[in-house]
Design a protein around this motif. Structure first.
Motif, PDB file in Angstrom:
ATOM      1  N   ASN A 102     -20.658 -24.630 -22.200  1.00 20.92           N
ATOM      2  CA  ASN A 102     -20.567 -25.807 -23.067  1.00 20.92           C
ATOM      3  C   ASN A 102     -19.566 -26.832 -22.537  1.00 20.92           C
ATOM      4  O   ASN A 102     -19.797 -28.046 -22.636  1.00 20.92           O
ATOM      5  N   SER A 103     -18.480 -26.360 -21.961  1.00 18.43           N
ATOM      6  CA  SER A 103     -17.478 -27.273 -21.404  1.00 18.43           C
ATOM      7  C   SER A 103     -18.049 -28.072 -20.236  1.00 18.43           C
ATOM      8  O   SER A 103     -17.794 -29.277 -20.105  1.00 18.43           O
ATOM      9  N   SER A 104     -18.830 -27.413 -19.392  1.00 19.56           N
ATOM     10  CA  SER A 104     -19.425 -28.100 -18.249  1.00 19.56           C
ATOM     11  C   SER A 104     -20.478 -29.115 -18.690  1.00 19.56           C
ATOM     12  O   SER A 104     -20.552 -30.225 -18.147  1.00 19.56           O
ATOM     13  N   ILE A 105     -21.289 -28.743 -19.666  1.00 23.97           N
ATOM     14  CA  ILE A 105     -22.294 -29.672 -20.181  1.00 23.97           C
ATOM     15  C   ILE A 105     -21.607 -30.868 -20.824  1.00 23.97           C
ATOM     16  O   ILE A 105     -21.992 -32.029 -20.610  1.00 23.97           O
ATOM     17  N   GLU A 106     -20.572 -30.601 -21.613  1.00 20.53           N
ATOM     18  CA  GLU A 106     -19.842 -31.679 -22.270  1.00 20.53           C
ATOM     19  C   GLU A 106     -19.242 -32.640 -21.248  1.00 20.53           C
ATOM     20  O   GLU A 106     -19.330 -33.865 -21.403  1.00 20.53           O
ATOM     21  N   ALA A 107     -18.648 -32.100 -20.183  1.00 15.56           N
ATOM     22  CA  ALA A 107     -18.045 -32.941 -19.148  1.00 15.56           C
ATOM     23  C   ALA A 107     -19.094 -33.824 -18.477  1.00 15.56           C
ATOM     24  O   ALA A 107     -18.838 -35.007 -18.192  1.00 15.56           O
ATOM     25  N   ALA A 108     -20.278 -33.269 -18.231  1.00 19.83           N
ATOM     26  CA  ALA A 108     -21.352 -34.042 -17.607  1.00 19.83           C
ATOM     27  C   ALA A 108     -21.828 -35.167 -18.521  1.00 19.83           C
ATOM     28  O   ALA A 108     -22.110 -36.273 -18.069  1.00 19.83           O
ATOM     29  N   VAL A 109     -21.925 -34.885 -19.814  1.00 20.20           N
ATOM     30  CA  VAL A 109     -22.343 -35.904 -20.781  1.00 20.20           C
ATOM     31  C   VAL A 109     -21.311 -37.017 -20.846  1.00 20.20           C
ATOM     32  O   VAL A 109     -21.651 -38.210 -20.813  1.00 20.20           O
ATOM     33  N   ILE A 110     -20.044 -36.656 -20.941  1.00 19.83           N
ATOM     34  CA  ILE A 110     -18.971 -37.648 -21.005  1.00 19.83           C
ATOM     35  C   ILE A 110     -18.989 -38.535 -19.773  1.00 19.83           C
ATOM     36  O   ILE A 110     -18.873 -39.765 -19.856  1.00 19.83           O
ATOM     37  N   ASN A 111     -19.144 -37.917 -18.616  1.00 21.94           N
ATOM     38  CA  ASN A 111     -19.168 -38.671 -17.363  1.00 21.94           C
ATOM     39  C   ASN A 111     -20.338 -39.651 -17.314  1.00 21.94           C
ATOM     40  O   ASN A 111     -20.246 -40.719 -16.696  1.00 21.94           O
ATOM     41  N   SER A 112     -21.441 -39.298 -17.980  1.00 21.59           N
ATOM     42  CA  SER A 112     -22.641 -40.131 -17.932  1.00 21.59           C
ATOM     43  C   SER A 112     -22.484 -41.452 -18.671  1.00 21.59           C
ATOM     44  O   SER A 112     -23.178 -42.421 -18.366  1.00 21.59           O
ATOM     45  N   ILE A 113     -21.597 -41.491 -19.679  1.00 22.51           N
ATOM     46  CA  ILE A 113     -21.474 -42.716 -20.470  1.00 22.51           C
ATOM     47  C   ILE A 113     -20.075 -43.317 -20.404  1.00 22.51           C
ATOM     48  O   ILE A 113     -19.731 -44.209 -21.177  1.00 22.51           O
ATOM     49  N   ASN A 114     -19.262 -42.846 -19.464  1.00 23.58           N
ATOM     50  CA  ASN A 114     -17.901 -43.349 -19.343  1.00 23.58           C
ATOM     51  C   ASN A 114     -17.828 -44.627 -18.517  1.00 23.58           C
ATOM     52  O   ASN A 114     -18.454 -44.728 -17.459  1.00 23.58           O
TER      53      ASN A 114
END
Length: 237
Positions: free
Chosen positions: A57-69
């Protein structure tokens, strides 16, 4: 005899419960905020073994955050997905304040799905579409691979025990995929593996995003190599 059978039944139930608790399952979660009007996020959430699930979940969350940052320093600030959603909305509000005459409306959508899950490896695909101006929106697909026993992220070179042989096989499939369309690709004779390599139910998937090896108009390039051809070279199945 009855006591023995009873004890065996209890042991069976206990082990079955422990197995259920350690098995990783996924459910879909929609994430939004009170301020949000332009971002839609639907991603898989891992459940089961706490340590494994948290790693995934932490890795998925980091990828999502990076996508819209928008803020390159954001990862160091440890933003949450909700904070990133609000930041995206705030950036759009600032844009409209600076350019009130613009008819452009921003949007972002992220959808995640489980491509493949075995006792050894889990592959997740994140599809991100964003539009913050320009001639067209931006579509990016990202594959995330995890060790199913630990939940740790796996790099592409960790998936294979012989990357050179895998690359040679992939090159053959790539040439078949682009046959007759070579002129639309950047240096097709100089084959490179894509950033995105994952698993599905039939084999290993290779995907090139827009601009990775060809102009935008060419679109995504994707093909699958059957497991049967790769068994000797795979570290995970």
């Amino acid at each position: 005899m009855r006591r023995i059978l009873l004890l065996l039944s209890i042991v069976f139930v206990v082990f079955s419960c422990e197995e259920e608790e350690t098995k990783i399952t996924f459910s879909e979660k929609k994430i939004t905020t009170a301020q949000n009007k332009i971002v839609e996020i639907n991603i898989p959430i891992a459940k089961g073994n706490e340590t494994v699930a948290n790693n995934i979940n932490s890795s998925i969350e980091a990828a999502v955050i990076n996508s819209i940052n928008f803020d390159p320093d954001a990862p160091s600030k440890k933003q949450s997905i909700s904070e990133s959603i609000d930041s995206f909305n705030s950036e759009y509000t600032a844009f409209k304040t600076d350019f009130p005459e613009s008819a452009m409306e921003w949007e972002a959508q992220i959808d995640g799905e489980i491509m493949y899950q075995s006792e050894a490896v889990i592959s997740v695909a994140l599809t991100t579409y964003s539009n913050t101006g320009g001639a067209h929106g931006n579509l990016i697909i990202s594959f995330l691979n995890f060790d199913a026993l630990t939940g740790q992220s796996l790099k592409n070179d960790q998936l294979f025990n012989d990357t050179k042989s895998f690359k040679s096989i992939a090159n053959t499939y790539f040439n078949e995929k682009i046959a007759g369309k070579e002129e639309f690709y950047f240096e097709p004779e100089n084959f490179v593996l894509p950033q995105n390599i994952g698993f599905n139910d039939t084999g290993v998937v290779l995907l090139y995003n827009n601009y990775e090896i060809a102009p935008y108009v060419t679109g995504l390039t994707e093909f699958t190599i059957p497991f049967d051809e790769l068994v000797p070279y795979l570290n995970f199945m």
